[in-house]
Design a protein around this motif. Structure first.
Motif, PDB file in Angstrom:
ATOM      1  N   ASP A 148       2.208 -12.265  -8.019  1.00  0.00           N
ATOM      2  CA  ASP A 148       2.717 -12.469  -6.267  1.00  0.00           C
ATOM      3  C   ASP A 148       2.331 -11.763  -5.229  1.00  0.00           C
ATOM      4  O   ASP A 148       2.196 -11.213  -4.034  1.00  0.00           O
ATOM      5  N   VAL A 149       2.318 -10.393  -6.184  1.00  0.00           N
ATOM      6  CA  VAL A 149       2.755  -8.345  -5.984  1.00  0.00           C
ATOM      7  C   VAL A 149       1.603  -7.647  -5.862  1.00  0.00           C
ATOM      8  O   VAL A 149       1.917  -7.273  -7.703  1.00  0.00           O
ATOM      9  N   PHE A 150       1.395  -7.236  -5.715  1.00  0.00           N
ATOM     10  CA  PHE A 150      -0.327  -6.570  -5.648  1.00  0.00           C
ATOM     11  C   PHE A 150       0.183  -5.412  -4.858  1.00  0.00           C
ATOM     12  O   PHE A 150       0.504  -4.954  -3.776  1.00  0.00           O
ATOM     13  N   PHE A 151       0.290  -4.690  -5.877  1.00  0.00           N
ATOM     14  CA  PHE A 151       0.610  -2.493  -5.846  1.00  0.00           C
ATOM     15  C   PHE A 151      -0.385  -1.838  -5.912  1.00  0.00           C
ATOM     16  O   PHE A 151      -0.902  -1.429  -6.423  1.00  0.00           O
ATOM     17  N   LEU A 152      -0.531  -1.172  -4.876  1.00  0.00           N
ATOM     18  CA  LEU A 152      -1.535   0.014  -4.919  1.00  0.00           C
ATOM     19  C   LEU A 152      -1.235   1.085  -4.182  1.00  0.00           C
ATOM     20  O   LEU A 152      -0.437   0.739  -2.954  1.00  0.00           O
TER      21      LEU A 152
ATOM     22  N   ILE B 279       0.815  -1.316   0.213  1.00  0.00           N
ATOM     23  CA  ILE B 279       0.048   0.006  -0.289  1.00  0.00           C
ATOM     24  C   ILE B 279       0.715   0.999   0.083  1.00  0.00           C
ATOM     25  O   ILE B 279       1.408   1.425   0.713  1.00  0.00           O
ATOM     26  N   ASP B 280       0.700   2.205  -1.098  1.00  0.00           N
ATOM     27  CA  ASP B 280       1.500   3.463  -1.231  1.00  0.00           C
ATOM     28  C   ASP B 280       0.541   4.840  -0.368  1.00  0.00           C
ATOM     29  O   ASP B 280      -0.338   4.686  -1.790  1.00  0.00           O
ATOM     30  N   PHE B 281       0.986   5.627   0.387  1.00  0.00           N
ATOM     31  CA  PHE B 281      -0.486   6.438   0.078  1.00  0.00           C
ATOM     32  C   PHE B 281       0.485   7.299   0.405  1.00  0.00           C
ATOM     33  O   PHE B 281       0.403   8.575   0.772  1.00  0.00           O
ATOM     34  N   ASP B 282       1.663   7.888  -0.599  1.00  0.00           N
ATOM     35  CA  ASP B 282       2.261   8.805  -1.046  1.00  0.00           C
ATOM     36  C   ASP B 282       1.881   9.429  -1.747  1.00  0.00           C
ATOM     37  O   ASP B 282       0.789   9.260  -2.601  1.00  0.00           O
TER      38      ASP B 282
ATOM     39  N   MET C 174      -5.859   7.558  10.530  1.00  0.00           N
ATOM     40  CA  MET C 174      -7.124   6.600  10.420  1.00  0.00           C
ATOM     41  C   MET C 174      -6.225   5.689   9.256  1.00  0.00           C
ATOM     42  O   MET C 174      -7.041   4.214   9.793  1.00  0.00           O
ATOM     43  N   LEU C 175      -5.653   5.556   8.767  1.00  0.00           N
ATOM     44  CA  LEU C 175      -5.102   4.491   7.807  1.00  0.00           C
ATOM     45  C   LEU C 175      -3.805   4.490   8.174  1.00  0.00           C
ATOM     46  O   LEU C 175      -4.672   2.617   7.733  1.00  0.00           O
TER      47      LEU C 175
ATOM     48  N   LEU D 218       3.206  -4.716   3.408  1.00  0.00           N
ATOM     49  CA  LEU D 218       4.818  -3.714   2.930  1.00  0.00           C
ATOM     50  C   LEU D 218       3.807  -2.096   3.165  1.00  0.00           C
ATOM     51  O   LEU D 218       2.899  -2.073   2.258  1.00  0.00           O
ATOM     52  N   VAL D 219       3.863  -0.873   3.539  1.00  0.00           N
ATOM     53  CA  VAL D 219       3.376  -0.236   2.857  1.00  0.00           C
ATOM     54  C   VAL D 219       4.242   1.266   3.082  1.00  0.00           C
ATOM     55  O   VAL D 219       5.735   1.626   3.427  1.00  0.00           O
ATOM     56  N   SER D 220       4.671   2.004   2.253  1.00  0.00           N
ATOM     57  CA  SER D 220       5.363   2.797   1.473  1.00  0.00           C
ATOM     58  C   SER D 220       4.746   4.696   2.615  1.00  0.00           C
ATOM     59  O   SER D 220       3.460   5.006   1.415  1.00  0.00           O
ATOM     60  N   ALA D 221       4.759   5.182   3.347  1.00  0.00           N
ATOM     61  CA  ALA D 221       4.412   5.658   4.528  1.00  0.00           C
ATOM     62  C   ALA D 221       4.718   6.667   3.946  1.00  0.00           C
ATOM     63  O   ALA D 221       5.997   7.579   4.378  1.00  0.00           O
TER      64      ALA D 221
END
Length: 425
Positions: A257-261, A238-241, A347-348, A322-325
């Motif tokens: 096998d890797v979901f990028f959102l 999850i990338d919320f940048d 919240m995230l 994994l999170v790109s914060a």
């Protein structure tokens, strides 16, 4: 002096002092912590005991933890007046100390800092980047004269005499956290979440070059490491940048096998991340990009999380999240106009932690990406920590609703409906 409700932040770029005085907390003198290589000398790392080992004392300590974090401030990687500066991580660490979110204030052991860890290996980095690129950066590191700064890649991105080693340490800090989270998940149904307070950031770096302030793709490297070392086949990122993580997107574009959102501001740097970028070949459908209109704000992000992120993760059934914060979507940062607040990030973080607990045994690691206003960055990360340990948010003390504009609700709803249609959600 910057004043945001009951919090005061004083920054002196000359000495590197940042002082936070939150209401209701103890006062700290301005010389409590200096941002210099002596205080933050974390590049001289030793191997953390948990890295590829089964040290029982450390395993027992993890059993009580709610949050573990690592710090790699990369003090030598710095260019004067550049927004991606060596003040970023120290400002976060100081805020954590003053808000009592560090181990010395949590006697129960619910927060742990990993202080000693190995840098990533060249093989770790080469799982995502071309070896020629890694070798070139190492060569620059060894031949560059002190205080010489080169612009490299795009963004603009820069390199100094310590950039290669600093970047290896930053990636290693994330891998050590991943090791710890996985170890904890084997003994605890509710393991701690990890947070890598590292720089340079990584989600723009592409296979053969740096880009957008980013040198190595820290999250992408961790995803391959999770698969290779720990056998965690299905990785949900999850990338919320505020900006599209094009490097991570490209690294796994054809990988089922890797979901990028990613949800990010429409039309922002680097101009990628459109609705129709949804993966290719075997990976078609395992990439989801949701460009949001400027001004989207808190309510939009909540809708995105509930209506897009959650069903995608549930359908994908990940082994780890994994999170790109990135914190550059905050309303105080002029590089984007998404109008996120400190409360948005609380919240995230709360939602992602719950999602990890429900879907993948609680295995989840956050990696710091953007965020260039030192005040909003530090407080937003601190409130992320509050969320991850189950403390109440302090966002109401930090956020000023008077600076927000009306959210473009119709445009946001249309964007969500469009992405739900494309991905059959």
């Amino acid at each position: 002096m910057v004043v945001l409700n009951n919090l005061h932040c004083s920054l002196s770029s000359a000495t590197g002092n940042v002082l936070f005085l939150p209401a209701g907390h103890h006062s700290v003198s301005s010389n409590t912590r200096l941002f210099n290589g002596n205080v933050f000398s974390r590049s001289k790392n030793q191997r953390v005991t948990i890295r590829n080992s089964s040290s029982q004392p450390y395993i027992d300590q993890l059993n009580n933890a709610k949050l573990i974090y690592s710090v790699a401030p990369s003090m030598g990687h710095n260019k004067k007046s550049h927004p991606e500066s060596h003040f970023r991580v120290p400002s976060i660490v100081l805020a954590l100390e003053q808000l009592e979110l560090t181990p010395e204030f949590r006697d129960s052991g619910e927060i742990i800092e990993i202080k000693d860890f190995n840098p990533a290996s060249v093989d770790d980095i080469a799982s995502v980047h071309e070896r020629d690129y890694v070798s070139l950066l190492e060569f620059l590191d060894s031949t560059m004269k002190k205080d010489v700064v080169f612009n490299i890649g795009g963004g603009p991105t820069y390199a100094t005499e310590t950039t290669f080693q600093d970047s290896m340490v930053a990636a290693g800090a994330g891998l050590a956290l991943l090791d710890s989270v996985v170890a904890a998940s084997k003994i605890n149904k509710d393991p701690p979440v990890g947070f890598a307070l590292i720089r340079p950031p990584g989600h723009h770096a592409v296979q053969h070059k740096p880009m957008g302030f980013c040198v190595f793709g820290n999250v992408a490297i961790a995803a391959r490491y999770a698969q290779r070392v720990h056998g965690l086949k299905r990785v949900f990122i999850i990338d919320f940048d505020a900006h599209h993580g094009n490097g991570t997107n490209d690294a796994f574009y054809d990988d089922p096998d890797v979901f990028f959102l990613s949800f990010h501001q429409d039309g922002s740097y680097p101009g990628t991340g459109k609705f129709n970028e949804a993966g290719a070949g075997a990976g078609e459908g395992a990439t989801l990009n949701l460009p949001l209109p400027a001004g989207s704000g808190d309510a939009a992000v909540r809708a995105v999380f509930d209506e897009v992120v959650v069903p995608c993760a549930q359908r994908f059934k990940p082994d780890i999240i994994l999170v790109s914060a990135g914190y550059d979507g905050h309303v105080l940062i002029p590089l984007a106009q998404l109008q996120f607040t400190t409360g948005t990030y609380y919240m995230l973080a709360s939602g992602i932690k719950e999602l990890a607990r429900d879907l993948c045994g609680g295995r989840c690691v956050f990696f710091l990406e953007g965020g260039y206003n030192l005040e909003s960055l530090a407080l937003s990360v601190a409130d992320t920590f509050h969320a991850l340990i189950g403390d109440p948010s302090l966002a109401s003390e930090f956020d000023d609703p008077n600076v927000l504009c009306e959210e473009p609700k119709a445009q946001v709803k249309e964007a969500i409906q469009r992405i739900k249609h494309i991905h059959s959600l």
